[in-house]
Scaffold this active site. Structure first.
Site, PDB file in Angstrom:
ATOM      1  N   HIS A  31      49.603 131.354  94.192  1.00  0.00           N
ATOM      2  CA  HIS A  31      48.308 131.962  94.536  1.00  0.00           C
ATOM      3  C   HIS A  31      48.362 132.522  95.956  1.00  0.00           C
ATOM      4  O   HIS A  31      48.016 133.670  96.195  1.00  0.00           O
ATOM      5  CB  HIS A  31      47.178 130.915  94.461  1.00  0.00           C
ATOM      6  CG  HIS A  31      46.503 130.832  93.131  1.00  0.00           C
ATOM      7  ND1 HIS A  31      47.078 130.200  92.062  1.00  0.00           N
ATOM      8  CD2 HIS A  31      45.306 131.296  92.691  1.00  0.00           C
ATOM      9  CE1 HIS A  31      46.255 130.269  91.032  1.00  0.00           C
ATOM     10  NE2 HIS A  31      45.174 130.933  91.384  1.00  0.00           N
ATOM     11  N   LYS A  78      42.788 122.823  84.064  1.00  0.00           N
ATOM     12  CA  LYS A  78      42.137 121.595  83.584  1.00  0.00           C
ATOM     13  C   LYS A  78      41.359 120.960  84.719  1.00  0.00           C
ATOM     14  O   LYS A  78      41.655 121.186  85.888  1.00  0.00           O
ATOM     15  CB  LYS A  78      43.164 120.614  83.014  1.00  0.00           C
ATOM     16  CG  LYS A  78      44.182 120.103  84.022  1.00  0.00           C
ATOM     17  CD  LYS A  78      44.053 118.632  84.248  1.00  0.00           C
ATOM     18  CE  LYS A  78      45.145 118.099  85.171  1.00  0.00           C
ATOM     19  NZ  LYS A  78      44.721 116.898  85.890  1.00  0.00           N
TER      20      LYS A  78
END
Lengths: 288, 199
Positions: free
Chosen positions: B41, B109
């Protein structure tokens, strides 16, 4: 028994723990699935059970986060292989990393370099207790980063009540929500020193699911926390449902008059642990 | 009301398709997915800021917060286990990543926070939950490793993996393009419940 054989046994233990979830845990997840009313909760638990089957059949790691390998060892002072144990452990960890394979989860906190073999400073975690006799029991707990990040310590005031502790634990389970991969197994250490509270909390995870603490008051506290956590509705993966925890285990340690530490350690549904017992005469046993 | 049957989406996922999805719906993915963890990222955002070209096209793409276990064999890379990691670690980076990349779907998640939910609403993105810990199941839907980037520099878990997947799921829509955030709603309700039980 030679170094190579001991190494092979520990390798087998790691492989078994990482790919084959204990039956008692699977059975609790099945019960949770049958209790579940929400579509998403049911779907998640069904997928988890399917995942457990695939991992068993294909001998692949249940979760890609194969965790920090934590060995709890009870070794007799006259165990014939005592001088080989550390070497066998490290060799087995390195071999398992390559062959199971495991993900290497050993990163230098300063340089951010990963050693690539799951061996580093203080890692694998080895907790050694010397006992009498010639036998050695090795228990392995594999614990992922997601659940480990949800560990918590609070130094209570000794005049605080068990209700205060209960509230702290339940609030923490709710605050952690979906992050530690619920339904979780929660270990709580009450007393000891700050580090001991967390250590006995981690050790408490190893008690068989459904088994209550021998002390009545502690056992009651366990039941109350289980009930409240499951009433919260956090549910599987934090998406809502009836089962947030599969179990809560509390261990207690004697405390300093001025201190009341409480440690909380959470383990994801993939509660990977197992044992091997090596007798002084070379016999090997795989207890449940 | 969330639909019970699973909806199959092909990648790249058109933003218009996302309109019909609501928090609680279940989907599956066919096509290409890209792994992006913490470091990937950061690196991608740096690339965008410096106007450097990324090695992959993320327009309308599906990304997954995942650090797989992979092994190089004679036939190429083999994935052993590849479930999602805790998404919340990417919370402070996700808004920027969404803004620059124009992705359509994030798989992870544990849920994400307010800033991601806001970005999902603004840029039409959905965040989905794959059952955490189910790495072997996830690997069974990965048909091929199409590519891997930044492996040397970031290491196996943090590298940018490109997977070809079939029926990847179940994926539960956790944040929809209206910004509805299921895990946050459930957490707020849980806190209210608990405070009514313990005074």
């Amino acid at each position: 028994m030679k170094l190579k054989e001991l190494e092979e046994l520990i390798f087998e233990l790691i492989k078994k723990v990482e790919t084959n979830l204990p039956e008692e845990v699977v059975s609790e997840i099945k019960k949770a699935k049958n209790r579940e009313k929400t579509e998403t909760g049911k779907k998640i638990l069904e997928s988890i059970l399917q995942n457990i089957e695939i991992a068993r059949e294909t001998k692949k790691p249940i979760c890609q986060d194969t965790g920090t390998l934590t060995f709890f060892i009870q070794m007799g002072s006259e165990f014939p292989l005592r001088d080989k144990l550390k070497k066998a452990l490290l060799n087995a960890v390195e071999k398992a990393t390559k062959e199971v394979p495991l993900r290497s989860n050993t990163v230098d906190p300063i340089t951010n370099k990963n050693t690539g073999n799951n061996i580093g400073n203080y890692i694998p975690y080895i907790d050694l207790e010397i006992t009498n006799g010639r036998d050695c029991e090795i228990t392995l707990l594999a614990k992922g980063g997601g659940s480990e990040n949800m560990s918590k310590l609070k130094m209570f005031n000794p005049t605080d009540s068990l209700d205060d502790i209960k509230k702290f634990v339940v609030n923490h389970i709710v605050e952690a929500a979906g992050k530690p991969c619920p339904p979780t197994i929660v270990g709580v250490g009450i007393g000891g020193t700050s580090d001991l509270a967390l250590k006995i909390a981690k050790k408490a995870l190893l008690r068989p699911l459904g088994e209550r603490h021998s002390d009545k008051t502690v056992s009651k506290l366990e039941k109350e926390i289980i009930e409240l956590a499951n009433k919260s509705g956090i549910g599987p993966m934090g998406l809502g449902g009836k089962t947030t925890v599969l179990d809560v285990h509390i261990e207690i340690g004697h405390r300093h008059p001025a201190s009341l530490p409480v440690g909380v350690v959470m383990q994801c549904w993939a509660h990977r642990y197992g044992k091997v017992k090596i007798y002084g005469d070379g016999r090997v046993e795989w207890p449940r | 009301m969330a639909k019970v049957e699973e909806i199959l989406l092909e990648t790249p996922v058109d933003k218009k398709t996302l309109k019909k999805l609501e928090a609680g719906d279940m989907i599956r993915i066919n096509g290409t997915i890209f792994t992006f963890r913490d470091k990937a990222h950061q690196k991608a955002i740096e690339f965008y800021k410096r106007k450097k070209k990324l090695p992959v096209d993320l327009n309308n793409a599906v990304i997954i917060h995942c650090g797989p276990i992979a092994k190089k064999t004679k036939e190429g890379w083999k994935i052993f286990s590849a479930g999602p990691t805790t998404s919340m670690r990417m919370e402070k980076l996700e808004e920027g990543f969404i803004k620059y990349s124009n992705i359509s779907v994030i798989i992870g998640k544990g849920g994400m926070g307010e800033s991601t939910a806001k970005a999902c609403r603004k840029f039409n993105v959905v965040y989905c939950t794959f059952p955490g810990g189910s790495g072997a199941l996830a690997a069974s839907y990965i048909k091929k490793v199409k590519d891997v980037f930044w492996l040397e520099e970031l290491g196996m878990p943090e590298a940018l993996w490109v997977f070809e997947v079939e029926n990847f799921g179940p994926l539960i829509v956790t944040i929809d393009i209206r910004g509805r955030n299921l895990t946050e709603e459930i957490k707020v309700r849980a806190k209210e419940r608990i405070s009514s039980y313990i005074k």
